[in-house]
Design an enzyme around this catalytic site. Structure first.
Site, PDB file in Angstrom:
ATOM      1  N   ALA A  10       0.810  -1.226   0.000  1.00 27.27           N
ATOM      2  CA  ALA A  10       0.000   0.000   0.000  1.00 27.27           C
ATOM      3  C   ALA A  10       0.840   1.272   0.000  1.00 27.27           C
ATOM      4  O   ALA A  10       0.335   2.353  -0.269  1.00 27.27           O
ATOM      5  CB  ALA A  10      -0.930   0.004   1.213  1.00 27.27           C
ATOM      6  N   ARG A  15      10.416   7.228  -2.657  1.00 26.18           N
ATOM      7  CA  ARG A  15      11.776   7.373  -3.192  1.00 26.18           C
ATOM      8  C   ARG A  15      11.890   6.948  -4.654  1.00 26.18           C
ATOM      9  O   ARG A  15      12.891   7.211  -5.306  1.00 26.18           O
ATOM     10  CB  ARG A  15      12.758   6.576  -2.316  1.00 26.18           C
ATOM     11  N   LYS A  22       4.829   1.463  -6.921  1.00 33.09           N
ATOM     12  CA  LYS A  22       6.170   0.864  -6.853  1.00 33.09           C
ATOM     13  C   LYS A  22       6.149  -0.623  -7.180  1.00 33.09           C
ATOM     14  O   LYS A  22       6.998  -1.115  -7.927  1.00 33.09           O
ATOM     15  CB  LYS A  22       6.770   1.091  -5.464  1.00 33.09           C
ATOM     16  N   GLN A  74      -5.916  -0.041   2.389  1.00 30.61           N
ATOM     17  CA  GLN A  74      -5.439   0.740   3.535  1.00 30.61           C
ATOM     18  C   GLN A  74      -5.426   2.210   3.120  1.00 30.61           C
ATOM     19  O   GLN A  74      -4.674   2.605   2.242  1.00 30.61           O
ATOM     20  CB  GLN A  74      -4.022   0.294   3.927  1.00 30.61           C
ATOM     21  N   GLY A  79       1.552   3.331   8.101  1.00 28.09           N
ATOM     22  CA  GLY A  79       2.688   2.507   8.513  1.00 28.09           C
ATOM     23  C   GLY A  79       2.386   1.024   8.403  1.00 28.09           C
ATOM     24  O   GLY A  79       1.247   0.617   8.169  1.00 28.09           O
ATOM     25  N   GLY A 141      15.751  -1.476   9.106  1.00 26.21           N
ATOM     26  CA  GLY A 141      15.621  -1.604  10.548  1.00 26.21           C
ATOM     27  C   GLY A 141      16.716  -2.536  11.056  1.00 26.21           C
ATOM     28  O   GLY A 141      17.038  -3.538  10.416  1.00 26.21           O
ATOM     29  N   ASN A 228      13.540   0.422  -2.975  1.00 30.67           N
ATOM     30  CA  ASN A 228      12.966   1.698  -2.551  1.00 30.67           C
ATOM     31  C   ASN A 228      13.274   2.817  -3.531  1.00 30.67           C
ATOM     32  O   ASN A 228      12.669   3.872  -3.472  1.00 30.67           O
ATOM     33  CB  ASN A 228      13.493   2.076  -1.161  1.00 30.67           C
ATOM     34  N   LYS A 352       2.776  -8.261 -40.061  1.00 30.39           N
ATOM     35  CA  LYS A 352       1.840  -8.044 -38.944  1.00 30.39           C
ATOM     36  C   LYS A 352       0.659  -8.977 -39.102  1.00 30.39           C
ATOM     37  O   LYS A 352       0.088  -9.059 -40.199  1.00 30.39           O
ATOM     38  CB  LYS A 352       1.357  -6.591 -38.942  1.00 30.39           C
ATOM     39  N   TYR A 367       5.903  -5.246 -46.935  1.00 28.84           N
ATOM     40  CA  TYR A 367       4.966  -5.149 -45.822  1.00 28.84           C
ATOM     41  C   TYR A 367       3.869  -6.172 -46.047  1.00 28.84           C
ATOM     42  O   TYR A 367       3.108  -6.098 -47.019  1.00 28.84           O
ATOM     43  CB  TYR A 367       4.355  -3.746 -45.684  1.00 28.84           C
TER      44      TYR A 367
END
Ligand code: UD1
Ligand code: CA
Length: 461
Positions: A10, A15, A22, A74, A79, A141, A228, A352, A367
């Protein structure tokens, strides 16, 4: 015993400085969250809950095909502890163990996760933290131990300079016992440098209450790397690429310069295939044995048989190339092209949504769009299927053994019959019967002396 997985995804990812979520940035060619969810699926959990918030709709849309997921939102994002609490309603009636994963840590292995669950259950712990010892712990941490035991986790921004020296870090991955978990998480406060509810604070709280908290250290610290920033994204892609190249080489693929081989993690390549420098092979691609992929090629979501040669600077997307075909240099195959065995697609040919039959050849400058081309057809240089009238697309059909002379325009919808022959410079507006010759250009006229007359008798220089 039941196992539940909660994936946190969430956060804003400030950064990254990105307009996109992200967890949707790609690692090894796929959104990083997909890799995390693959690990979750392998755990065969009773339920898998993903916490989304920032750009929730974008993330949900990207994961629409994952039917085994429960989404919880959330909002706002206060946090990681607050994020886990949003999963409470989905887990209220459950029991057993919860594994918490971070959407931004996609290198974790199945083995580590099963080890984590085993360690946790064997110790009868309330919480087990997955940790790693790293040379550069900045940003993570830190694990503060008292004696052997984990005592608490301190976030980088809240750590004293002595604590910042600690090299054992929190991976952000945990196992919890569901019993009593949410009541305890609710007691976590937000008095810290970031004013957030930190889930790692649970360690100290459980310890104070005399509950068992374990720490399990991973062998390979790369596994727990989180993303991050863009620099970390690039570094992780580098790791994933290296692993992929190493595995391919071990299985018998020659990669001439692994530093410039960009091969997505899910790509399959058969033995004795040779990958030249500066090649990009993207997600969803399967390449057979004894192929040769030359420099500058980019192959995306395509299937190549055995013995296929892709010459320099081809772009091949969503296509299927059968055995012993040669393509390029400078060819562009896109949007559901099928090339039959032993065919040859030469330089500056674009195809294609075209089926190009076995043994057919288009050597130069063409083509071919929305066309169905049979076996052993020869397409001359400068052939163009005029498939679009400004409103709609139409099909060109060329049957087996036909010969299309150079500089032919095929105005679709149109069919060229079996073994028909189209003279050079023909504009084919009507169907050509099998074995017929079609010509549309007028008879050539030569006007004698025209140049001299036009230029008043001078030599024009
Ligand atoms: C977190 C840990 C840190 C650990 C690191 C490992 C906390 C407070 N810190 O730090 O100890 O070393 O991971 O990579 O947990 N998220 C939400 N909602 C939120 C906040 C975050 O869902 O309100 C999600 C993010 O999307 C992300 C994960 O939780 O997937 C971790 O959040 P992030 O902000 O990246 O935490 P870190 O600072 O990396
Ligand atoms: Ca993180």
């Amino acid at each position: 015993m039941d196992l539940h997985v909660v994936v946190l995804a969430a956060g804003k990812g400030t950064r990254m400085k990105s307009a996109r979520a992200k967890v949707l940035h790609r690692v090894g060619g796929r959104p990083m969250i997909e890799r995390v969810l693959d690990r979750a699926r392998e755990l065969d959990a009773t339920s898998t809950i993903i916490v989304v918030g920032h750009q929730a709709d974008e993330v949900k849309r990207a994961l629409l095909s994952r039917r085994d997921l429960t989404f919880v939102v959330q909002e706002p994002q206060l946090g990681t502890a607050h994020a886990l609490l949003t999963a409470e309603p989905s887990l209220r009636s459950g029991s057993g163990t919860v594994v918490l994963l971070s959407g931004d840590a996609p290198l974790l292995t199945h083995k580590t996760l099963t080890n984590l669950v085993d360690t946790h259950r064997r110790a009868g712990a309330a919480m087990t933290v997955l940790t790693a010892v790293v040379p550069r712990p900045q940003g993570y941490g830190r694990i503060v131990r008292s004696g052997e035991k984990i005592a608490r986790i301190v976030e980088d921004k809240d750590a004293t300079s002595a604590e910042r020296e600690i090299q054992e870090i929190n991976s952000g991955v945990y196992a919890f016992e569901l019993d009593g978990l949410f009541d305890t998480v609710r007691t976590i406060a937000s008095e810290n440098a970031q004013g957030e509810y930190y889930l790692p604070d649970l360690v100290a709280i459980y310890r104070q209450r005399g509950k068992g908290v374990e720490a399990m250290t991973v062998d390979d610290p790369n596994e727990i790397l989180g993303i991050n920033s863009r620099a970390e994204l690039a570094a992780m892609n580098h790791i994933v690429r290296n692993e992929k190249n190493t595995a391919l080489m071990a299985s018998g693929v020659t990669i001439e310069d692994p530093a410039t081989a960009y091969i997505d993690a899910d790509v399959e390549i058969g033995a004795d295939t040779i990958i030249h420098p500066c090649v990009t092979i993207e997600s969803g691609t399967v390449i057979g044995r004894a192929c040769e992929i030359h420099s500058g090629a980019r192959i995306t979501h395509s299937r190549l048989g055995d013995g296929v040669t892709i010459l320099n600077h081809c772009v091949i997307t969503n296509s299927h190339i059968e055995d012993d075909v040669s393509v390029g240099p400078f060819a562009h195959l896109r949007n559901h092209v099928t090339v039959g065995a032993h065919a040859k697609v030469g330089n500056f040919v674009e195809m294609k949504n075209t089926k190009f039959g076995e043994g057919s050849k288009s050597g130069h400058l063409a083509y071919l769009g929305d066309s169905v081309i049979g076996k052993n057809v020869n397409i001359g240089a400068g052939t163009i299927t005029c498939n679009f009238d400004g409103k709609q697309k139409y099909v060109t059909t060329i049957e087996d053994g036909a010969f299309i002379g150079s500089d032919t325009q095929l105005i679709a919808p149109v069919t060229v019959g079996e073994r028909a022959y189209i003279g050079t410079g023909t504009t084919v507006r009507e169907d050509v019967p099998p074995a017929a010759l079609a010509v549309s250009a007028g008879k050539q006229r030569n006007i004698q002396g025209w140049v001299d007359k036009k230029r008043g008798g001078t030599d024009g220089s």
